[in-house]
Design a protein around this motif. Structure first.
Motif, PDB file in Angstrom:
ATOM      1  N   UNK A   1     -10.582  11.908   6.724  1.00 53.11           N
ATOM      2  CA  UNK A   1     -10.277  10.604   6.271  1.00 53.11           C
ATOM      3  C   UNK A   1      -8.860   9.980   7.174  1.00 53.11           C
ATOM      4  N   UNK A   2      -8.300  10.807   8.446  1.00 59.03           N
ATOM      5  CA  UNK A   2      -7.288   9.487   9.648  1.00 59.03           C
ATOM      6  C   UNK A   2      -7.346  10.044  10.610  1.00 59.03           C
TER       7      UNK A   2
ATOM      8  N   UNK B   1       8.601   9.436   9.321  1.00 57.18           N
ATOM      9  CA  UNK B   1       7.946   8.734   7.813  1.00 57.18           C
ATOM     10  C   UNK B   1       6.836   8.053   7.949  1.00 57.18           C
ATOM     11  N   UNK B   2       5.768   8.688   8.841  1.00 53.29           N
ATOM     12  CA  UNK B   2       4.172   8.420   8.945  1.00 53.29           C
ATOM     13  C   UNK B   2       3.659   9.147   7.965  1.00 53.29           C
ATOM     14  N   UNK B   3       4.489  10.535   7.866  1.00 52.98           N
ATOM     15  CA  UNK B   3       4.509  11.323   5.962  1.00 52.98           C
ATOM     16  C   UNK B   3       3.786  12.745   6.445  1.00 52.98           C
TER      17      UNK B   3
ATOM     18  N   UNK C   1       1.054  -1.345  -0.417  1.00 60.11           N
ATOM     19  CA  UNK C   1       0.257  -0.089  -0.181  1.00 60.11           C
ATOM     20  C   UNK C   1       0.565   0.914  -0.294  1.00 60.11           C
ATOM     21  N   UNK C   2       0.794   2.468  -0.353  1.00 54.97           N
ATOM     22  CA  UNK C   2       1.387   3.217  -0.434  1.00 54.97           C
ATOM     23  C   UNK C   2       1.248   3.640   0.762  1.00 54.97           C
TER      24      UNK C   2
ATOM     25  N   UNK D   1       1.030  12.556   3.318  1.00 58.86           N
ATOM     26  CA  UNK D   1      -0.192  11.363   2.698  1.00 58.86           C
ATOM     27  C   UNK D   1      -0.733  10.791   2.235  1.00 58.86           C
ATOM     28  N   UNK D   2      -1.769  12.120   1.912  1.00 59.38           N
ATOM     29  CA  UNK D   2      -2.114  12.227   1.044  1.00 59.38           C
ATOM     30  C   UNK D   2      -1.607  13.156  -0.572  1.00 59.38           C
TER      31      UNK D   2
END
Length: 308
Positions: free
Chosen positions: A152-153, A163-165, A90-91, A169-170
């Motif tokens: 959304x999260x 590392x979670x961005x 998954x991205x 992330x989107x």
């Protein structure tokens, strides 16, 4: 040909909302098992609390879809590849570029397929946008990707950790489209990352890119937008304006607008099936490289703390 027996590892929102329905709708796959230390899994489907337990105890699987946070994905993918199991990432495909490169090399050694799944590339408007732009001269690009992180999260603490961005992330979804449709490579010139006082990852970002012919590309990312959400890419060319909206589902060209249903994850699994059947991998890290460059070169600004 028998369906690919696949296990879904990590049973969070993206697995339940997207992966499970896509697998159920694809005759090339059968859901053989689920893995999660917390979620109970799916009724009637074997469930394990760890991937090691599944691989050791069965049922047998041919492939795994890793839907965990990226920070823990390398060890899971490496363990699956060690046993010759095909891997869908998954991205984003990993927490670092180096670990993804290591996984790609391992997949090649063992003869398994590794797939970095950029779901936004399979939005309905993306392929025709790429074709239309292929022989146009791009003058400038504007990317506006603004959404409400609480919608959304919700409750996803990992996304704010290193590392979670964070907002990338989107935002990496937009970059996965842009790197796919624009006819020339582009790179970062400057960036400002807005980090909440109590978080390690940005909640917003302003980025200036430039393609290899000098065309400016501006990107506006924000996780604080309420009400209508914005997922738009606007490309000014010598033949008029192209606009992708709703994350790529709606394409507007000078000749008109087309709307299509969401088939992103169906497209991903069709692609994964093809890779497995033909013995190939697809591990494009261009979107992740641009995000890494933003963290490498971007200026940090502290903003107010973010609370759920």
């Amino acid at each position: 040909m028998d369906p690919v027996r696949i296990a879904v590892v990590g049973m969070g929102k993206i697995a339940r909302d997207q992966h499970l329905p896509a697998i159920a709708g694809d005759s090339g796959f059968s859901l053989a098992a689920t893995v999660s230390p917390h979620d109970p899994g799916v009724a009637g489907v074997p469930h394990h609390k760890s991937l090691d337990a599944l691989l050791a105890e069965g049922p047998p699987v041919d492939a795994v879809a890793l839907c965990t946070p990226p920070q823990v994905r390398y060890e899971l993918a490496a363990g699956a590849l060690k046993r010759g199991v095909h891997v869908f990432l998954e991205k984003p495909p990993g927490a670092t570029l180096a670990e993804v490169a290591a996984l790609e090399a391992r997949a090649e050694r063992v003869g398994a397929s590794l797939f970095a799944g950029w779901h936004s590339r399979f939005a309905a408007g993306v392929a025709p946008a790429r074709a239309w732009l292929s022989d146009r001269t791009v003058k400038q690009v504007s990317i506006i990707w603004r959404e409400d992180v609480r919608v959304w999260h919700p409750g996803q603490a990992w996304i704010w950790e290193p590392g979670g961005l964070g907002v990338f992330d989107p935002g990496i979804n937009a970059l996965s489209i842009a790197t796919h449709i624009l006819p020339r490579p582009f790179f970062l010139k400057a960036a400002t990352l807005m980090l909440p006082a109590n978080r390690a990852a940005p909640i917003a970002a302003d980025l200036a890119f430039c393609d290899t012919a000098g065309a400016p590309i501006h990107m506006d990312l924000d996780w604080r937008q309420t009400g209508p959400q914005s997922w738009d890419i606007i490309v000014e060319t010598d033949a008029g304006t192209l606009k992708l909206s709703r994350g790529g589902a709606v394409l507007t060209l000078p000749s008109g607008t087309t709307h299509s249903e969401d088939r992103e994850y169906a497209g991903l699994y069709a692609r994964f099936s093809t890779l497995i059947r033909t013995g190939r991998s697809d591990v494009d890290t261009d979107p992740l490289r641009l995000v890494a460059d933003a963290f490498l070169r971007g200026k940090r600004e502290q903003v107010e703390a973010f609370e759920e």
